[in-house]
Motif scaffolding. Sequence first.
Motif, short mmCIF file in Angstrom:
data_model
loop_
_atom_site.label_atom_id
_atom_site.label_comp_id
_atom_site.label_asym_id
_atom_site.label_seq_id
_atom_site.Cartn_x
_atom_site.Cartn_y
_atom_site.Cartn_z
N THR A 1 0.87 -1.18 0.00
CA THR A 1 0.00 0.00 0.00
C THR A 1 0.91 1.23 0.00
O THR A 1 1.91 1.25 0.71
CB THR A 1 -0.91 -0.01 1.25
N THR A 2 0.54 2.21 -0.81
CA THR A 2 1.37 3.42 -0.90
C THR A 2 0.99 4.39 0.21
O THR A 2 -0.20 4.68 0.38
CB THR A 2 1.13 4.14 -2.24
N VAL B 1 -7.30 -7.58 -19.02
CA VAL B 1 -8.18 -8.26 -18.05
C VAL B 1 -7.59 -8.15 -16.64
O VAL B 1 -8.30 -7.83 -15.67
CB VAL B 1 -8.37 -9.75 -18.44
N ASN B 2 -6.29 -8.37 -16.51
CA ASN B 2 -5.65 -8.29 -15.19
C ASN B 2 -5.76 -6.88 -14.61
O ASN B 2 -5.99 -6.71 -13.41
CB ASN B 2 -4.19 -8.71 -15.27
N GLY B 3 -5.62 -5.88 -15.47
CA GLY B 3 -5.77 -4.50 -15.02
C GLY B 3 -7.20 -4.23 -14.53
O GLY B 3 -7.40 -3.58 -13.50
N LEU B 4 -8.18 -4.79 -15.25
CA LEU B 4 -9.59 -4.62 -14.84
C LEU B 4 -9.84 -5.29 -13.49
O LEU B 4 -10.57 -4.76 -12.65
CB LEU B 4 -10.53 -5.21 -15.91
N ILE B 5 -9.22 -6.45 -13.28
CA ILE B 5 -9.39 -7.15 -11.99
C ILE B 5 -8.76 -6.34 -10.86
O ILE B 5 -9.32 -6.23 -9.77
CB ILE B 5 -8.83 -8.59 -12.08
N LEU B 6 -7.61 -5.74 -11.14
CA LEU B 6 -6.98 -4.89 -10.12
C LEU B 6 -7.87 -3.70 -9.79
O LEU B 6 -7.91 -3.24 -8.65
CB LEU B 6 -5.63 -4.38 -10.63
N ARG B 7 -8.60 -3.21 -10.79
CA ARG B 7 -9.46 -2.04 -10.57
C ARG B 7 -10.77 -2.42 -9.91
O ARG B 7 -11.22 -1.77 -8.97
CB ARG B 7 -9.72 -1.34 -11.91
N TYR B 8 -11.41 -3.49 -10.41
CA TYR B 8 -12.76 -3.81 -9.95
C TYR B 8 -12.85 -5.06 -9.07
O TYR B 8 -13.93 -5.43 -8.63
CB TYR B 8 -13.71 -3.97 -11.15
N LYS C 1 -2.59 2.17 -8.77
CA LYS C 1 -3.83 2.67 -8.17
C LYS C 1 -4.31 1.69 -7.08
O LYS C 1 -4.83 2.12 -6.05
CB LYS C 1 -4.94 2.83 -9.23
N ALA C 2 -4.14 0.39 -7.34
CA ALA C 2 -4.54 -0.61 -6.35
C ALA C 2 -3.71 -0.46 -5.07
O ALA C 2 -4.22 -0.61 -3.96
CB ALA C 2 -4.37 -2.02 -6.92
N ARG C 3 -2.43 -0.12 -5.23
CA ARG C 3 -1.57 0.12 -4.05
C ARG C 3 -2.01 1.40 -3.35
O ARG C 3 -2.08 1.45 -2.12
CB ARG C 3 -0.11 0.27 -4.47
N GLU C 4 -2.33 2.41 -4.14
CA GLU C 4 -2.70 3.70 -3.56
C GLU C 4 -4.01 3.62 -2.77
O GLU C 4 -4.13 4.16 -1.68
CB GLU C 4 -2.82 4.73 -4.69
#
Lengths: 307, 263
Positions: free
Chosen positions: A54-55, B159-166, B252-255
């Motif tokens: 987490t950032t 697809v992986n990016g979408l899973i990270l987002r949603y 964004k997932a980390r943030e």
Amino acid sequence: MEHILEVKNLTKQFGDFTAVDNISFSVKEGEIVGLLGPNGAGKTTTIDMLLGLTTPTLGTINVFGLPFEEHRVKILKQMNFSAAYVNLPWRLKVWENLHIFGRLYEVEEYKQKIDTLITEFRLTALKDAITDTLSSGQLTSLYLCKAFINDPRLLLLDEPTAFLDPDVADLIRKYIKKKVKTDNMSVLFTSHNMAEVTEICDRVIFLNRGNIIAEDTPTGLAKRVKFCRVLLLFDVQRTKAVTLLKNYQYTFSFDEKEVQVDTEEENVGQLLGRLSLARLKYSQITIEKPTLEDFFLHAMRGRYEYT
Amino acid sequence: MSTHRIAAIILRHLYIWPRSPERFMWTFGWPFFGLLIWGLAISFLQSSSSSTFSFITVIIGAIIFWEIVVQPQREVSINFIDELWNKNILNLFASPLTKTEYLTALVVIGIIKMFATALSLTIGSMVLYNFNIFSSFGPLIPIFFINLLLFGISLGFIVNGLILRYGLSMQEIAWAIVVIVQPFSCVLYPLSFIPPWAQKIAIVLPTTYVFEEMRRFMFESNVISTNLVFALLLNTVYLVFSIWFFSIMFEKAREYGRLVKLT
């Protein structure tokens, strides 16, 4: 001693909610530091930030003297972690899982290291077992094998002994202490087991609602609680004792035989004198000094609760 | 980049391959059943038709080529989802593993599985229908494979990016995306056969050019090489976009703390 971990003004906000609020602390080489606090205090969010999962919104994290974000790979090669909420692939064999993490951490002689770890954590007979078939205690041991695979200089443990029987939990505590002593490893440790924290940690950082509200040795924190507990066993005259305690407005609870009085340590003599003057005879007396758990409860409730 | 860490992720997925029936089916079983059913249907139609044109060559060739898109996309996506199902993703990204190393490993696994599927389908088509993709398309196979493979990888990253987002609520898209893209890729029919609105979508898909040229080669024994180069350019754009998209979604997932909540 060198500072292995230095956290300054660390803050994490999720929208309007502040999970971690401007905390600063450090961990020295060879030190075991407990991160305590109730659920939602910000312990796991802090650990997630220390691992780069987490950032942070604000603040800096320096590990081994290096800023984390700029030296992530170099730092993480010398760190490891284990948490109750993280698993390993359940369809892989025990040795396969450790083999993968041995390679991920670029451990030299990882096969030898795996053999040593599974022996130390009593998993030798389960080396070829599928991870899914292990008991929860065996799984925790496996996760700890993974956490020690790279001989980390800094180990983050989020409730590592949550599902272990006392025997294995004791084995793990001894192993951690041994590694700290022999390898000068540093550990940041969260647990809800206060006795365990008291036994293992050199220092405790107490978090509540994202803030550090206390930082001291486990004994030092316990000493901050001014009350001690006096347990009195009455074979007869219990009702009379209860009346006396009510009259003097003591904080106490009682059952059929035992009366438990919470009072400041310096007032214990006065309590016993009053019982003596009233010719109340108890068959047994125990005076319990405050513990870390008492500090925890005191800090969370701001007072003791009595019946 | 560390080859040790890339190898670790590849091994992690290769270890479970033989003891995972569903993965075995994805690589060998379902593609083979597709070949069998389409092959039998086309053989029946061929026997009922007076045309001398070999439908089976076009259809079976297209089915084998389409698997070059499906396998890498599915491997890139499912292997990522598998880490979420196993609650192992935090172990990976709390290790020194980098995003680039992780994505590289997923691509290598996708290529390995793609070759396994292509080889099994090639043997199957030779045995069942006397169709040899190598003798039918010869030197065009590498450029077809590269274009289809790159597109499959790009879809997997998106697809992986979408899973990270949603989150895992998007996991169905890992299976569905190739089904959604297939009708617009003109796998089994020419571009001119689909409605004009669908053609507008089809022309921005690199797969459309590959399958158009595949049919041109079958009918006219030549290809328009600029179409295949254009497909390669489109693929480069898709690949760069998909890597950027995954990377942005990861950060964004980390943030937003989503990475730790994905499990």
